[in-house]
Design a protein around this motif. Structure first.
Motif, PDB file in Angstrom:
ATOM      1  N   TRP A  28     -16.230   2.972  25.252  1.00  0.00           N
ATOM      2  CA  TRP A  28     -15.248   1.904  25.062  1.00  0.00           C
ATOM      3  C   TRP A  28     -13.828   2.445  25.292  1.00  0.00           C
ATOM      4  CZ3 TRP A  28     -16.589  -3.148  23.613  1.00  0.00           C
ATOM      5  CH2 TRP A  28     -17.922  -3.344  23.256  1.00  0.00           C
ATOM      6  N   SER A  29     -12.940   1.581  25.736  1.00  0.00           N
ATOM      7  CA  SER A  29     -11.541   1.991  25.899  1.00  0.00           C
ATOM      8  C   SER A  29     -10.892   2.214  24.531  1.00  0.00           C
ATOM      9  CB  SER A  29     -10.775   0.930  26.698  1.00  0.00           C
ATOM     10  OG  SER A  29     -10.954  -0.349  26.159  1.00  0.00           O
ATOM     11  N   ASP A  30      -9.847   3.019  24.500  1.00  0.00           N
ATOM     12  CA  ASP A  30      -9.110   3.318  23.251  1.00  0.00           C
ATOM     13  C   ASP A  30     -10.059   3.743  22.141  1.00  0.00           C
ATOM     14  OD1 ASP A  30      -6.256   2.476  23.926  1.00  0.00           O
ATOM     15  OD2 ASP A  30      -7.400   0.678  24.474  1.00  0.00           O
ATOM     16  N   TYR A  31     -10.879   4.732  22.404  1.00  0.00           N
ATOM     17  CA  TYR A  31     -11.948   5.027  21.449  1.00  0.00           C
ATOM     18  C   TYR A  31     -12.184   6.525  21.282  1.00  0.00           C
ATOM     19  CZ  TYR A  31     -15.831   2.711  18.907  1.00  0.00           C
ATOM     20  OH  TYR A  31     -16.667   2.170  17.953  1.00  0.00           O
ATOM     21  N   SER A  76     -23.074  -1.184  21.784  1.00  0.00           N
ATOM     22  CA  SER A  76     -23.217  -1.513  20.367  1.00  0.00           C
ATOM     23  C   SER A  76     -24.702  -1.626  20.033  1.00  0.00           C
ATOM     24  CB  SER A  76     -22.535  -2.844  20.058  1.00  0.00           C
ATOM     25  OG  SER A  76     -21.167  -2.775  20.394  1.00  0.00           O
ATOM     26  N   TYR A 234     -11.327  -6.018  17.229  1.00  0.00           N
ATOM     27  CA  TYR A 234     -12.095  -4.964  16.578  1.00  0.00           C
ATOM     28  C   TYR A 234     -11.149  -4.200  15.644  1.00  0.00           C
ATOM     29  CZ  TYR A 234     -15.350  -6.096  20.352  1.00  0.00           C
ATOM     30  OH  TYR A 234     -16.189  -6.755  21.218  1.00  0.00           O
ATOM     31  N   ASP A 237      -8.921  -1.241  16.660  1.00  0.00           N
ATOM     32  CA  ASP A 237      -7.960  -1.626  17.703  1.00  0.00           C
ATOM     33  C   ASP A 237      -6.734  -2.278  17.077  1.00  0.00           C
ATOM     34  OD1 ASP A 237     -10.073  -0.804  19.238  1.00  0.00           O
ATOM     35  OD2 ASP A 237     -10.104  -2.544  20.544  1.00  0.00           O
ATOM     36  N   TRP A 266     -20.661  -3.811  13.112  1.00  0.00           N
ATOM     37  CA  TRP A 266     -21.402  -3.307  14.272  1.00  0.00           C
ATOM     38  C   TRP A 266     -21.289  -1.789  14.334  1.00  0.00           C
ATOM     39  CZ3 TRP A 266     -17.483  -0.801  16.287  1.00  0.00           C
ATOM     40  CH2 TRP A 266     -16.205  -1.353  16.156  1.00  0.00           C
ATOM     41  N   ASP A 268     -21.470   1.339  17.230  1.00  0.00           N
ATOM     42  CA  ASP A 268     -21.522   1.720  18.639  1.00  0.00           C
ATOM     43  C   ASP A 268     -22.297   3.036  18.735  1.00  0.00           C
ATOM     44  OD1 ASP A 268     -20.127  -0.524  19.444  1.00  0.00           O
ATOM     45  OD2 ASP A 268     -18.176   0.443  19.205  1.00  0.00           O
ATOM     46  N   TYR A 304     -11.359   4.049  13.401  1.00  0.00           N
ATOM     47  CA  TYR A 304     -12.714   3.546  13.160  1.00  0.00           C
ATOM     48  C   TYR A 304     -13.444   4.543  12.274  1.00  0.00           C
ATOM     49  CZ  TYR A 304     -12.248  -0.056  16.735  1.00  0.00           C
ATOM     50  OH  TYR A 304     -11.839  -1.153  17.457  1.00  0.00           O
TER      51      TYR A 304
HETATM   52  C1  N2P Z   1     -12.869   0.347  20.860  1.00  0.00           C
HETATM   53  C2  N2P Z   1     -13.534  -0.930  20.607  1.00  0.00           C
HETATM   54  C3  N2P Z   1     -14.930  -0.722  20.255  1.00  0.00           C
HETATM   55  C4  N2P Z   1     -15.429  -1.740  19.380  1.00  0.00           C
HETATM   56  N1  N2P Z   1     -11.550   0.202  21.295  1.00  0.00           N
HETATM   57  C5  N2P Z   1     -16.492  -2.608  19.935  1.00  0.00           C
HETATM   58  N2  N2P Z   1     -17.725  -2.314  19.437  1.00  0.00           N
END
Ligand code: N2P
Length: 360
Positions: A28-31, A76, A234, A237, A266, A268, A304
């Motif tokens: 995922w982006s920004d993760y 996810s 999310y 985010d 959720w 991931d 997260y």
């Molecule tokens: C990360 C978003 C991931 C959450 N930026 C979606 N499962």
């Protein structure tokens, strides 16, 4: 006679080990933290090709097409659950993942609902889908006594109408959005009943005129810059947006709320595609993410929760003690886990979602 042979062999070995030194990751982006990939490369000598996405549907389409070229993907759990039985992943070789011992058994038990026996996937990060909002702009329109901790901000047409001018963004993620609507209506958030879906669609259609954008990652910068005032987003985010807004110090204050009606939960999950070019490097990458300081470093950067019990001591107390990130039992009881959708329901959902987005 022997010498040329000796010269040839090392070249062949070099070629194969050069191949072994790249891992192709799709996340995922920004993760991820700024230094995670560099540290992985420094520790293992394996370089990383790192691509990002912001939609489970896109990952699934690539996996179904085959030959994605990825060694590690991070869908996810509620998508992975239906991808495992159709053979999209290879089982993990747990002998190559000694850091699995760091995982919190309580999280392992929850994600076993998606991956029975925890055979195919390891949780990367987990979170909730709730509301991010611009505190001043929203209060200016709905008042201090407005429904600041309720899905009414989005689903009550009168309230949404008041926020339309400052900008409402929702996720371009049908499962997440329909489940939020079902839950708001007091229905089972995971219902696959056609009549329930119809009601959820009608609810979203009723606020459609007030929605400016369907997008699953742009709301981070839009919230931080004050370009929108409400986002279904999310959890992490939205916290990233809040952090960026605070740093910019231009009077934008962003808050995240798990609304009182509840929110989805959720997980991931990192998994190795059945046709991954380099499963060994994939295992090395997953094992590295499971190092307590690495997992904590990611959490501290992306806000997260991680599934790593041994990482807690390295997580910023501000994050570890925030019940919107590491939910207390009370918060947890208000969260509903998303479940995998059947192909039959998926078709109905996709059509409903297209009608909602196009406003038809
Ligand atoms: C990360 C978003 C991931 C959450 N930026 C979606 N499962």
């Amino acid at each position: 006679m022997h010498k040329p042979l000796l010269l040839v062999l090392p070249v062949a070995l070099m070629a194969s080990s050069a191949h072994a030194q790249t891992v192709n990751v799709y996340n995922w982006s920004d993760y991820i933290a700024e230094d995670t990939l560099e540290r992985f490369q420094a520790e293992t000598g394996i370089s990383v090709n790192y691509d990002v996405f912001d939609s489970n549907e896109i990952v699934e389409a690539k996996l179904l097409a085959g030959n994605s070229g990825y060694d590690v993907v991070v869908p996810s759990g509620f998508f992975l659950e239906r991808q495992i039985p159709i053979g999209l992943f290879q089982p993990l070789d747990k002998s190559k993942l000694p850091n699995l011992a760091n995982l919190d058994p309580a999280i392992e038990a929850i994600v076993a609902e998606h991956d029975p026996g925890n055979q195919y996937a390891v949780t990367y990060m987990w979170g909730t889908t709730g509301l991010g909002y611009n505190v001043n702009e929203v209060i200016a329109r709905v008042g201090e006594d407005g429904p600041l901790d309720s899905w009414d901000l989005l689903f009550d047409p009168e309230t949404a109408a008041k926020l339309a001018d400052c900008g409402i963004s929702v996720l371009d993620a049908p499962v997440e959005m329909i489940s939020a609507a079902l839950n708001y209506l007091g229905l089972d958030a995971n219902s696959e009943d056609q009549a329930d879906l119809d009601q959820a669609e009608a609810l979203l259609a009723s606020v459609r005129p007030h929605i400016r954008m369907f997008h699953s990652s742009q709301y981070i910068s839009d919230l931080a810059n004050g370009d929108i005032c409400l986002a279904v987003g999310y959890s992490g985010d939205v916290f990233i947006a809040a952090d960026r807004a605070a740093e910019a110090d231009r009077g934008v204050e962003v808050a995240y709320v798990i609304p009182e009606e509840g929110a989805s939960l959720w997980f991931d999950m990192m998994a190795i595609p059945a046709d991954a070019p380099n499963p060994d490097a994939a295992h090395a990458f997953i094992n590295f993410i499971l190092e307590p300081e690495i997992a904590a470093g990611i959490t501290n950067y992306v806000w997260y929760a991680n599934p790593n019990a041994a990482a807690d001591e390295f997580v910023d107390p501000e994050i570890l003690e925030d019940p919107a990130i590491y939910p207390t039992d009370e918060v947890m009881s208000n969260l509903y886990p998303l479940k995998a959708k059947s192909p039959q329901f998926d078709r109905l959902l996709t059509r409903a979602w297209t009608r909602i987005k196009t406003g038809q």
